[in-house]
Scaffold this motif. Sequence first.
Motif, short mmCIF file in Angstrom:
data_model
loop_
_atom_site.label_atom_id
_atom_site.label_comp_id
_atom_site.label_asym_id
_atom_site.label_seq_id
_atom_site.Cartn_x
_atom_site.Cartn_y
_atom_site.Cartn_z
N UNK A 116 16.84 -10.60 -3.10
CA UNK A 116 15.49 -10.62 -3.68
C UNK A 116 14.51 -11.47 -2.89
N UNK A 117 15.00 -12.40 -2.09
CA UNK A 117 14.12 -13.28 -1.33
C UNK A 117 13.98 -12.84 0.12
N UNK A 118 14.60 -11.73 0.52
CA UNK A 118 14.54 -11.29 1.91
C UNK A 118 13.11 -10.94 2.29
N UNK A 119 12.72 -11.31 3.51
CA UNK A 119 11.39 -11.00 4.03
C UNK A 119 11.53 -10.12 5.26
N UNK A 120 10.87 -8.97 5.23
CA UNK A 120 10.92 -8.01 6.32
C UNK A 120 9.53 -7.87 6.95
N UNK A 121 9.51 -7.56 8.24
CA UNK A 121 8.25 -7.31 8.94
C UNK A 121 8.35 -6.00 9.70
N UNK A 122 7.40 -5.11 9.44
CA UNK A 122 7.22 -3.90 10.24
C UNK A 122 5.98 -4.16 11.09
N UNK A 123 6.18 -4.43 12.38
CA UNK A 123 5.12 -4.96 13.23
C UNK A 123 4.05 -3.94 13.59
N UNK A 124 4.39 -2.66 13.59
CA UNK A 124 3.43 -1.60 13.92
C UNK A 124 3.68 -0.45 12.95
N UNK A 125 3.13 -0.57 11.74
CA UNK A 125 3.63 0.20 10.60
C UNK A 125 3.01 1.57 10.39
N UNK A 136 12.33 2.06 0.32
CA UNK A 136 13.18 2.88 -0.55
C UNK A 136 14.65 2.47 -0.41
N UNK A 137 15.08 2.20 0.81
CA UNK A 137 16.48 1.84 1.04
C UNK A 137 16.83 0.49 0.40
N UNK A 138 15.87 -0.42 0.32
CA UNK A 138 16.16 -1.72 -0.30
C UNK A 138 15.65 -1.75 -1.74
N UNK A 139 15.24 -0.58 -2.25
CA UNK A 139 14.86 -0.41 -3.66
C UNK A 139 13.79 -1.42 -4.09
N UNK A 140 12.78 -1.58 -3.25
CA UNK A 140 11.64 -2.45 -3.56
C UNK A 140 12.03 -3.92 -3.76
N UNK A 141 13.12 -4.34 -3.17
CA UNK A 141 13.50 -5.75 -3.24
C UNK A 141 12.77 -6.54 -2.16
N UNK A 142 12.66 -7.85 -2.38
CA UNK A 142 12.13 -8.74 -1.34
C UNK A 142 10.67 -8.48 -1.03
N UNK A 143 10.28 -8.89 0.18
CA UNK A 143 8.91 -8.76 0.67
C UNK A 143 8.92 -7.97 1.97
#
Length: 487
Positions: A116-125, A136-143
Amino acid sequence: MAQISQQFIEHIEKQLPESVPLDDLLSACQCPLRKSIRANTLKMSPQELRQEFESHGYKLLPIPWCEEGFWVDEDEKALPENLGNWLPHLEGQCYIQEASSMLPVKALLHDFECHEESAFLDMAAAPGSKTTQLTAKINNQGLVVANELSSSRIKGLHYNLQRCGVTNSVLCHTDARHFGESTPEFFDAILLDAPCGGEGTVRKDEQALANWNIDAVRAISQLQKDLIVSAYKALKPGGRLVYSTCTLSKEENQEVCQHLLDLYGDSIQIKPLTDLFEGANKAITKEGYLHVYPNLYDCEGFFVACFEKKPSDVLITDNTSNQNTRFSFSPISSEHYTSASTHTSLFGWDIGPIKQQLWQKDNRGKSLEIWYLPKSTEKLCRHIKLNRYGIKLMEISKHGVKLHHQAAISFGHTFSKQHIELNAQQAEDYYQGKDIFLDTPIKAPTNKEFMVTFKQTPLGLVKHLGNKLKNNLPRDLVRDKTFNQLP
């Protein structure tokens, strides 16, 4: 016929592995690209998507590296040109996405433990294909931070995240080369689908290789090197970085990765993708990267590399001052939470479980906005300026409480009251911005705000006036031509 520069042919011939004959590559580049589609599992299962297509006579073929993805066999039956106006697409149940572009998210999340606390970055989204696949794969968890440098593409990115029911993302509009300095060691996982020469896209863009020259390749390679270094610096120890492009030359692929390893090889290592999916061995390089030529899987050309930053014994601390002028939200007050929850209860929507993520924002004294923000948003805002924050749920003013469109799209699946199921024609009319006239008028309800659905999927909000439903779809989401059935 695709126009392929002779300079490119001579260049790529020197780089091809023995397993990829030049004639096979060039022949594949002249073939039309197979169309593909992905089920958005926040709203539809792969089985439901496949059943929907096959019920209309289409044949879907599974994509080996994406459980939600399918190629459409157009030898069996051709797709309509305007598939983007199909209701399930407008509703966010599916995403039109090229098959090989589904590879980077597969690599990023393979054997990755998300919490739930994981932070992801898509740099060129933009336009959002990989961001929506990731969420969708992480089911809206984290940021999930979806960044896009091009201001003209931010609106489209936001639209795709919104229609797909993404609730855990924020949008950023900045030069991704700044993340390394602005957000050092902040992210658990980073996807860098880098700007590139696009050599692998020639099957859908016949001019992609017409004016190829090596100087342009070398110039963009320098940008890619700057971006991958920024990504490394923004990645937590123990985190994962995926670098990908839709181009073929080693200057933009292996050499960029080697630049990273030359600088930081003592603290980052390659995670081989050999076992990423059945048949991956056909595209594996000696380093453990995936170098997908168009002839290998009958798709676009693509390159994917995966790295893991070695764990550190040094404790990461956030020394940034809490004095943040960029963050204009405050935690929702007891008074406003009571007003909000009283209103949402009319829809059978209990906002208690998301109370800790509810924030309020003053709208220039005219009203008070209530927002749902992903976890860690406030912490992130100490470092960078955001373009769009989370989900705007409602406004509280002297006239009462009014839900926002995004509240229905993102949380409407939990509404047990105040919703009306539309038929196919009414759903088409709704997306075209038309009011819905009721066959059996009733006395207008006290609370006139309703949600409308089609096949139990939320479409948006209306004002119930007894004999008609006044359309409240935001004007920028109106589509002139829509259809509910595949031909």
